[in-house]
Design a protein around this motif. Structure first.
Motif, PDB file in Angstrom:
ATOM      1  N   MET A  29     -17.110 -11.678  25.534  1.00 18.22           N
ATOM      2  CA  MET A  29     -18.539 -11.963  25.548  1.00 18.22           C
ATOM      3  C   MET A  29     -18.797 -13.419  25.903  1.00 18.22           C
ATOM      4  O   MET A  29     -19.794 -13.740  26.567  1.00 18.22           O
ATOM      5  CB  MET A  29     -19.150 -11.633  24.183  1.00 18.22           C
ATOM      6  N   ALA A  30     -17.895 -14.306  25.490  1.00 19.15           N
ATOM      7  CA  ALA A  30     -18.025 -15.716  25.869  1.00 19.15           C
ATOM      8  C   ALA A  30     -17.920 -15.879  27.384  1.00 19.15           C
ATOM      9  O   ALA A  30     -18.664 -16.659  27.997  1.00 19.15           O
ATOM     10  CB  ALA A  30     -16.955 -16.550  25.165  1.00 19.15           C
ATOM     11  N   ILE A  31     -17.017 -15.125  27.993  1.00 18.49           N
ATOM     12  CA  ILE A  31     -16.908 -15.138  29.456  1.00 18.49           C
ATOM     13  C   ILE A  31     -18.170 -14.553  30.080  1.00 18.49           C
ATOM     14  O   ILE A  31     -18.682 -15.052  31.086  1.00 18.49           O
ATOM     15  CB  ILE A  31     -15.661 -14.351  29.902  1.00 18.49           C
ATOM     16  N   GLY A  32     -18.697 -13.500  29.459  1.00 15.64           N
ATOM     17  CA  GLY A  32     -19.914 -12.883  29.967  1.00 15.64           C
ATOM     18  C   GLY A  32     -21.104 -13.827  29.950  1.00 15.64           C
ATOM     19  O   GLY A  32     -21.895 -13.866  30.901  1.00 15.64           O
ATOM     20  N   VAL A  33     -21.238 -14.608  28.886  1.00 20.81           N
ATOM     21  CA  VAL A  33     -22.345 -15.569  28.807  1.00 20.81           C
ATOM     22  C   VAL A  33     -22.206 -16.635  29.898  1.00 20.81           C
ATOM     23  O   VAL A  33     -23.203 -17.082  30.477  1.00 20.81           O
ATOM     24  CB  VAL A  33     -22.398 -16.216  27.406  1.00 20.81           C
ATOM     25  N   LEU A  34     -20.975 -17.020  30.196  1.00 25.53           N
ATOM     26  CA  LEU A  34     -20.748 -17.950  31.305  1.00 25.53           C
ATOM     27  C   LEU A  34     -21.191 -17.329  32.626  1.00 25.53           C
ATOM     28  O   LEU A  34     -21.845 -17.989  33.450  1.00 25.53           O
ATOM     29  CB  LEU A  34     -19.268 -18.333  31.371  1.00 25.53           C
ATOM     30  N   PHE A  35     -20.858 -16.058  32.840  1.00 30.86           N
ATOM     31  CA  PHE A  35     -21.287 -15.365  34.058  1.00 30.86           C
ATOM     32  C   PHE A  35     -22.818 -15.311  34.151  1.00 30.86           C
ATOM     33  O   PHE A  35     -23.386 -15.439  35.240  1.00 30.86           O
ATOM     34  CB  PHE A  35     -20.723 -13.944  34.091  1.00 30.86           C
ATOM     35  N   VAL A  36     -23.467 -15.099  33.017  1.00 25.84           N
ATOM     36  CA  VAL A  36     -24.937 -15.067  33.002  1.00 25.84           C
ATOM     37  C   VAL A  36     -25.495 -16.413  33.459  1.00 25.84           C
ATOM     38  O   VAL A  36     -26.429 -16.473  34.270  1.00 25.84           O
ATOM     39  CB  VAL A  36     -25.453 -14.718  31.591  1.00 25.84           C
TER      40      VAL A  36
END
Length: 244
Positions: free
Chosen positions: A153-160
């Motif tokens: 999810m931390a990677i996902g927030v970066l993608f966002v």
């Protein structure tokens, strides 16, 4: 909650989502019989019922799930901007923070569903096709998949955050994948530098299982929370400043 429900409905109605969910379920189900056939043919045991789900999880964390995350997020943010869907959505009396937050929550739910699909199918495969499947292995497998949600999810927030700089889903997807690959390479070549990146925690579940809750795991948890908070804030700031 209504906006979150709308985001989930939009996601589920996409044909690509259904295809990817089906593919996610099929990969462990097809890999198990193949592993058993190879092990029987060559007379050695590389994976048993306990280790198979963790091996599938390790591969999924490194390659498959970040790719699906980047694909889903680029479609949810840059893709909707490209198709002018966000322009129509912002006409309604809904705050930008609500829209942004709903998309983040939708991403988290989507990621959790993907993890649970891989978890269930890999556990079923391990129980049917491979030896030494135990209740302890079952519980360890479930715990490993649940723990893996956090660093992903931390990677996902970066993608966002990255998506806020693009008006094209293809460009956002390409840049997100390239950046993730750079993070993975740094993890192996320069582990000291990689400690500042969420890709360093792809083996997050292994640390928890080996060491339990200690100062190191607590420190990494706080760091990942800070990472999520920082890029959530930066992402929303950019989202709030954009003209759709």
């Amino acid at each position: 909650m209504q906006n979150l429900r709308n985001e989930l409905i939009k996601l589920i109605r996409k044909r690509s989502t259904i295809v990817l969910l089906g593919l996610t379920a099929l990969i462990p189900l097809l890999t198990g019989p193949l592993v058993q056939m190879l092990q029987n043919r060559f007379g050695f045991t590389a994976f048993d019922g306990e280790s198979f789900p963790l091996a599938i999880l390790s591969l999924a964390l490194t390659f498959y799930l970040p790719l699906l995350l980047a694909l889903g997020i680029s479609d949810m943010f840059a893709g909707e901007q490209e198709q002018k869907n966000l322009s129509f959505l912002l006409v309604r009396p809904i705050s930008r923070f609500t829209i942004f937050g709903s998309k983040i929550l939708c991403t988290g739910i989507y990621l959790f569903v993907l993890l649970m699909i891989i978890c269930i199918t890999s556990l079923i495969t391990g129980a049917i096709w491979l030896e030494n499947f135990t209740i302890q292995g079952l519980m360890l497998g479930i715990a490993a998949f649940i723990l893996s949600w956090f660093p992903l999810m931390a990677i996902g927030v970066l993608f966002v955050f990255l998506n806020q700089w693009f008006g094209s889903s293809s460009k956002a997807l390409t840049f997100s994948i390239l950046l993730y690959l750079v993070m993975v390479v740094l993890t192996y070549l320069f582990p000291t530098v990689a400690q500042w990146l969420p890709a360093y925690d792809n083996n997050w579940y292994q640390r928890w299982m080996n060491s339990g809750f200690n100062l190191v795991s607590m420190g990494r948890s706080i760091y990942l929370l800070s990472w999520c908070a920082m890029f959530f804030t930066l992402g929303f700031y950019k989202f709030n400043q954009k003209e759709f």
